[in-house]
Design a protein around this motif. Sequence first.
Motif, PDB file in Angstrom:
ATOM      1  N   LYS A   1       0.825  -1.218   0.155  1.00  0.00           N
ATOM      2  CA  LYS A   1       0.219  -0.082  -0.027  1.00  0.00           C
ATOM      3  C   LYS A   1       0.945   1.162   0.139  1.00  0.00           C
ATOM      4  CE  LYS A   1      -3.900  -1.877   2.394  1.00  0.00           C
ATOM      5  NZ  LYS A   1      -4.945  -1.694   3.428  1.00  0.00           N
ATOM      6  N   LYS A   2       1.873   1.375   0.759  1.00  0.00           N
ATOM      7  CA  LYS A   2       2.682   2.658   1.096  1.00  0.00           C
ATOM      8  C   LYS A   2       4.004   2.385   0.147  1.00  0.00           C
ATOM      9  CE  LYS A   2      -0.467   4.205   3.922  1.00  0.00           C
ATOM     10  NZ  LYS A   2      -1.433   5.271   3.613  1.00  0.00           N
ATOM     11  N   GLY A   3       4.705   1.439  -0.175  1.00  0.00           N
ATOM     12  CA  GLY A   3       5.862   1.317  -0.655  1.00  0.00           C
ATOM     13  C   GLY A   3       6.062   1.863  -1.965  1.00  0.00           C
ATOM     14  N   TYR A   4       7.329   2.386  -2.093  1.00  0.00           N
ATOM     15  CA  TYR A   4       7.687   3.055  -3.454  1.00  0.00           C
ATOM     16  C   TYR A   4       9.433   3.010  -3.370  1.00  0.00           C
ATOM     17  CZ  TYR A   4       8.849   7.055  -0.368  1.00  0.00           C
ATOM     18  OH  TYR A   4       9.494   8.009   0.467  1.00  0.00           O
ATOM     19  N   ALA A   5       9.749   3.109  -4.705  1.00  0.00           N
ATOM     20  CA  ALA A   5      11.336   3.197  -4.728  1.00  0.00           C
ATOM     21  C   ALA A   5      11.357   4.592  -5.143  1.00  0.00           C
ATOM     22  CB  ALA A   5      11.398   2.231  -6.021  1.00  0.00           C
ATOM     23  N   ARG A   6      12.910   4.933  -4.743  1.00  0.00           N
ATOM     24  CA  ARG A   6      13.223   6.186  -5.406  1.00  0.00           C
ATOM     25  C   ARG A   6      14.245   5.891  -6.514  1.00  0.00           C
ATOM     26  NH1 ARG A   6      11.323  10.559  -3.209  1.00  0.00           N
ATOM     27  NH2 ARG A   6      13.284  11.632  -3.171  1.00  0.00           N
ATOM     28  N   ILE A   7      14.053   6.339  -7.523  1.00  0.00           N
ATOM     29  CA  ILE A   7      14.499   6.212  -8.772  1.00  0.00           C
ATOM     30  C   ILE A   7      15.156   7.523  -9.496  1.00  0.00           C
ATOM     31  CG2 ILE A   7      14.552   5.211 -11.288  1.00  0.00           C
ATOM     32  CD1 ILE A   7      14.533   3.260  -8.870  1.00  0.00           C
ATOM     33  N   ASN A   8      16.044   8.046  -9.687  1.00  0.00           N
ATOM     34  CA  ASN A   8      16.603   9.330 -10.014  1.00  0.00           C
ATOM     35  C   ASN A   8      15.985  10.389  -9.338  1.00  0.00           C
ATOM     36  OD1 ASN A   8      18.155   8.111 -12.017  1.00  0.00           O
ATOM     37  ND2 ASN A   8      16.276   8.097 -13.431  1.00  0.00           N
ATOM     38  N   LYS A   9      15.867  10.346  -7.882  1.00  0.00           N
ATOM     39  CA  LYS A   9      15.243  11.221  -6.640  1.00  0.00           C
ATOM     40  C   LYS A   9      13.771  11.465  -6.882  1.00  0.00           C
ATOM     41  CE  LYS A   9      19.645  13.830  -6.183  1.00  0.00           C
ATOM     42  NZ  LYS A   9      20.180  15.220  -6.511  1.00  0.00           N
ATOM     43  N   LYS A  10      13.356  10.429  -7.665  1.00  0.00           N
ATOM     44  CA  LYS A  10      11.760  10.503  -7.749  1.00  0.00           C
ATOM     45  C   LYS A  10      11.053   9.247  -7.242  1.00  0.00           C
ATOM     46  CE  LYS A  10      11.775  13.134 -12.160  1.00  0.00           C
ATOM     47  NZ  LYS A  10      11.480  13.258 -13.579  1.00  0.00           N
ATOM     48  N   ALA A  11       9.959   9.452  -6.559  1.00  0.00           N
ATOM     49  CA  ALA A  11       9.150   8.437  -6.212  1.00  0.00           C
ATOM     50  C   ALA A  11       8.313   7.823  -6.983  1.00  0.00           C
ATOM     51  CB  ALA A  11       8.314   8.692  -4.801  1.00  0.00           C
ATOM     52  N   VAL A  12       8.683   6.526  -7.156  1.00  0.00           N
ATOM     53  CA  VAL A  12       7.831   5.496  -8.307  1.00  0.00           C
ATOM     54  C   VAL A  12       7.232   4.327  -7.424  1.00  0.00           C
ATOM     55  CG1 VAL A  12       8.297   3.771 -10.194  1.00  0.00           C
ATOM     56  CG2 VAL A  12       9.988   6.096  -9.845  1.00  0.00           C
ATOM     57  N   PRO A  13       5.984   4.095  -7.767  1.00  0.00           N
ATOM     58  CA  PRO A  13       5.257   3.220  -6.929  1.00  0.00           C
ATOM     59  C   PRO A  13       5.744   1.754  -7.127  1.00  0.00           C
ATOM     60  CG  PRO A  13       3.711   4.612  -8.077  1.00  0.00           C
ATOM     61  CD  PRO A  13       5.233   5.027  -8.396  1.00  0.00           C
ATOM     62  N   LEU A  14       5.719   0.911  -6.325  1.00  0.00           N
ATOM     63  CA  LEU A  14       6.212  -0.575  -6.631  1.00  0.00           C
ATOM     64  C   LEU A  14       5.321  -1.366  -7.395  1.00  0.00           C
ATOM     65  CD1 LEU A  14       7.832  -1.207  -3.148  1.00  0.00           C
ATOM     66  CD2 LEU A  14       8.939  -0.604  -5.405  1.00  0.00           C
ATOM     67  N   THR A  15       4.853  -0.884  -8.550  1.00  0.00           N
ATOM     68  CA  THR A  15       3.842  -1.683  -9.413  1.00  0.00           C
ATOM     69  C   THR A  15       4.340  -2.061 -10.685  1.00  0.00           C
ATOM     70  OG1 THR A  15       3.415   0.475 -10.538  1.00  0.00           O
ATOM     71  CG2 THR A  15       1.816  -0.196  -8.711  1.00  0.00           C
ATOM     72  N   ASP A  16       5.610  -2.199 -10.876  1.00  0.00           N
ATOM     73  CA  ASP A  16       6.250  -2.542 -12.185  1.00  0.00           C
ATOM     74  C   ASP A  16       7.478  -3.438 -11.645  1.00  0.00           C
ATOM     75  OD1 ASP A  16       7.461  -3.206 -14.396  1.00  0.00           O
ATOM     76  OD2 ASP A  16       7.592  -1.185 -15.297  1.00  0.00           O
TER      77      ASP A  16
END
Length: 250
Positions: free
Chosen positions: A158-173
């Motif tokens: 529900k709350k997890g996300y990744a930091r890619i190039n200083k941007k928050a990316v949802p863990l959907t992919d």
Amino acid sequence: MAEGEGQPMPYVSEVVLKKRKIKDELAITRKTQLELGKYGAKKSKKQSDVPDIKRPEQFIKEFRAQELDLIRLKQRAKRPKSMISKPRSKLLFVIRIQGKNDMHPKTRKILYNLRLRRVFSGVFVKATEGVIEMLQKVEPYVTYGYPNLKNVKELIYKKGYARINKKAVPLTDNNIIEQELGKYGIICIEDIVHEIANVGPHFKDVNHFMGPLMLSKPGGVIQGKKQPYKEGGDAGNREDEINDLISKMN
């Protein structure tokens, strides 16, 4: 005396004139305060944009509060190890429950090292001796405990996300997960859940791949009390009871 000649002005002393001027200025100030809603009504948008000017006594009060926070931090750090209960699990979930008011910079630095920059943010941590010491020092500002597998999974989904190039990316992919963590054999969100829940060998890498989890404000659950949870407050170790709080904030 001629009929059209003006009457002489009555003499008014300088003291009286000054009092009248001060009285008029106070009346104008009072009227302005009432119009801007300073005493009870909401402030106008224009007024709210103007930063409040701090008085010297406010700076003194804040400085003393910060110094008191530093003294308490040092006192908590000197507690004998026998008073600190040994963790019953390798995994802890830590939630920041207090803001920065009256906080000493050293306390803020420890919270930042734990990646807890905002109120009601949460992080998974490995229950090492160093982490326990850090939590002990900032105890009034955090609460923590042992999350169960159900809550670990729901938090990451529900709350997890990744930091890619200083941007928050949802863990959907899962492709993003594989690109960043594939070298550790972690290729999907289920692998992340497994690594975190079991505090696997790549826990640190996976944990830093994810950003701090922003939780919802728990209505009425957190009262803002800095006393330990076991003494009726909100802070400190909740052990397994952290799961009730996680469920209400997820």
